[in-house]
Every structure is written in C-alpha cells, then in structure tokens.
Design a protein around this motif. Sequence first.
Motif, PDB file in Angstrom:
ATOM      1  N   ASP A  52     -21.289 -28.807 -19.413  1.00  0.00           N
ATOM      2  CA  ASP A  52     -20.749 -28.447 -20.554  1.00  0.00           C
ATOM      3  C   ASP A  52     -19.682 -27.555 -19.938  1.00  0.00           C
ATOM      4  O   ASP A  52     -19.786 -26.434 -19.531  1.00  0.00           O
ATOM      5  N   ASP A  53     -18.355 -27.838 -20.513  1.00  0.00           N
ATOM      6  CA  ASP A  53     -17.126 -27.023 -19.986  1.00  0.00           C
ATOM      7  C   ASP A  53     -16.647 -26.029 -21.121  1.00  0.00           C
ATOM      8  O   ASP A  53     -15.636 -25.562 -21.081  1.00  0.00           O
ATOM      9  N   GLY A  54     -17.774 -25.985 -22.206  1.00  0.00           N
ATOM     10  CA  GLY A  54     -17.239 -24.917 -23.315  1.00  0.00           C
ATOM     11  C   GLY A  54     -16.660 -25.470 -24.450  1.00  0.00           C
ATOM     12  O   GLY A  54     -16.805 -25.019 -25.420  1.00  0.00           O
ATOM     13  N   LYS A  55     -16.293 -26.520 -24.336  1.00  0.00           N
ATOM     14  CA  LYS A  55     -15.547 -27.245 -25.425  1.00  0.00           C
ATOM     15  C   LYS A  55     -16.407 -28.750 -25.618  1.00  0.00           C
ATOM     16  O   LYS A  55     -16.507 -29.053 -26.933  1.00  0.00           O
ATOM     17  N   VAL A  56     -16.583 -29.387 -24.616  1.00  0.00           N
ATOM     18  CA  VAL A  56     -17.321 -30.653 -24.744  1.00  0.00           C
ATOM     19  C   VAL A  56     -18.604 -30.880 -23.741  1.00  0.00           C
ATOM     20  O   VAL A  56     -18.516 -30.336 -22.430  1.00  0.00           O
ATOM     21  N   ARG A  57     -19.398 -31.428 -24.180  1.00  0.00           N
ATOM     22  CA  ARG A  57     -20.530 -31.989 -23.257  1.00  0.00           C
ATOM     23  C   ARG A  57     -20.134 -33.359 -22.503  1.00  0.00           C
ATOM     24  O   ARG A  57     -20.267 -34.353 -23.179  1.00  0.00           O
ATOM     25  N   ARG A  72     -19.045 -24.565 -11.504  1.00  0.00           N
ATOM     26  CA  ARG A  72     -19.102 -23.270 -12.102  1.00  0.00           C
ATOM     27  C   ARG A  72     -19.119 -23.524 -13.574  1.00  0.00           C
ATOM     28  O   ARG A  72     -19.551 -22.542 -14.140  1.00  0.00           O
ATOM     29  N   PHE A  73     -19.116 -24.746 -13.935  1.00  0.00           N
ATOM     30  CA  PHE A  73     -19.595 -25.098 -15.512  1.00  0.00           C
ATOM     31  C   PHE A  73     -21.062 -25.182 -15.854  1.00  0.00           C
ATOM     32  O   PHE A  73     -21.670 -25.819 -14.712  1.00  0.00           O
ATOM     33  N   THR A  74     -21.494 -24.928 -16.907  1.00  0.00           N
ATOM     34  CA  THR A  74     -22.802 -25.065 -17.129  1.00  0.00           C
ATOM     35  C   THR A  74     -23.443 -26.490 -16.880  1.00  0.00           C
ATOM     36  O   THR A  74     -22.501 -27.367 -17.545  1.00  0.00           O
ATOM     37  N   HIS A  75     -24.449 -26.716 -16.115  1.00  0.00           N
ATOM     38  CA  HIS A  75     -24.839 -28.216 -15.964  1.00  0.00           C
ATOM     39  C   HIS A  75     -26.269 -28.219 -16.002  1.00  0.00           C
ATOM     40  O   HIS A  75     -26.857 -27.367 -15.509  1.00  0.00           O
ATOM     41  N   TRP A  76     -26.698 -29.596 -15.822  1.00  0.00           N
ATOM     42  CA  TRP A  76     -28.010 -29.935 -15.854  1.00  0.00           C
ATOM     43  C   TRP A  76     -28.331 -31.351 -15.786  1.00  0.00           C
ATOM     44  O   TRP A  76     -27.452 -31.841 -16.046  1.00  0.00           O
ATOM     45  N   VAL A  77     -29.493 -31.813 -15.507  1.00  0.00           N
ATOM     46  CA  VAL A  77     -29.799 -33.202 -15.410  1.00  0.00           C
ATOM     47  C   VAL A  77     -30.876 -33.440 -16.583  1.00  0.00           C
ATOM     48  O   VAL A  77     -31.884 -32.919 -16.937  1.00  0.00           O
ATOM     49  N   ARG A  78     -30.388 -34.478 -17.186  1.00  0.00           N
ATOM     50  CA  ARG A  78     -31.179 -34.941 -18.431  1.00  0.00           C
ATOM     51  C   ARG A  78     -32.601 -35.385 -17.950  1.00  0.00           C
ATOM     52  O   ARG A  78     -32.612 -36.115 -16.885  1.00  0.00           O
ATOM     53  N   PRO A  79     -33.859 -35.386 -18.677  1.00  0.00           N
ATOM     54  CA  PRO A  79     -35.022 -35.747 -18.467  1.00  0.00           C
ATOM     55  C   PRO A  79     -34.955 -37.488 -18.419  1.00  0.00           C
ATOM     56  O   PRO A  79     -33.944 -38.034 -19.080  1.00  0.00           O
ATOM     57  N   TRP A  80     -35.703 -38.061 -17.669  1.00  0.00           N
ATOM     58  CA  TRP A  80     -35.664 -39.572 -17.628  1.00  0.00           C
ATOM     59  C   TRP A  80     -37.365 -39.930 -17.993  1.00  0.00           C
ATOM     60  O   TRP A  80     -38.179 -39.307 -17.517  1.00  0.00           O
ATOM     61  N   ALA A  81     -37.067 -41.266 -18.378  1.00  0.00           N
ATOM     62  CA  ALA A  81     -38.475 -41.842 -18.836  1.00  0.00           C
ATOM     63  C   ALA A  81     -39.583 -42.090 -17.846  1.00  0.00           C
ATOM     64  O   ALA A  81     -40.783 -41.901 -18.112  1.00  0.00           O
TER      65      ALA A  81
END
Length: 90
Positions: A52-57, A72-81
């Motif tokens: 998430d760069d503050g404007k776009v994910r 340095r931008f907010t980031h994470w890993v999406r869950p998986w099935a």
Amino acid sequence: ERIMKIVNPSFPYDTLAITEGFVGNAHKDDDQAPQYAISLGDFEDGGELVIDDGKVRHVISTKNAVACVDGRFTHWVRPWARGPRYSIIF
C-alpha cells in the motif's frame, strides 16, 4: 545466492528472512529498501504480497517469481486457502 546472481548480482545483502506459513499483519520496515521477495510452495488461492503506497494497493504474485519492493511502504501477505508457502526475503 543463485537467485540474486540472476536477478541483481550487484544487490548488497548480508541477511535473509526465510519463513514457512507466514501471514503477517500490515507493517513497514524501517531500513529495508529495496528488498527482493520470492515465495515457493504448492499454496493456492492467495498468498500474494500486498503493498500500500498510500494511493494504490498493489497485489503482487511472488509465487516462483522475484519481486523488488520498497519495504518502507505498508505491506503484508494475503492469506491463502491451502498448501505450504515458503518465502525468502533478501
């Protein structure tokens, strides 16, 4: 080491983060820019890296592919099935 010799042989790094099954909360890294990420395994339906760069994910698939990102931008890993997911961060 072989991965970085192909992707960016001049990239200086002295540590690796290797995880199994990691799903982290949204966070920023203080001094990790840029960083390279790859995920491996038979995981399905998710597991992408989100920046998430503050404007776009930005949703980035790192499955069997290397991505260069700014931690340095907010980031994470999406869950998986299902399935095992491993990641390597340079």
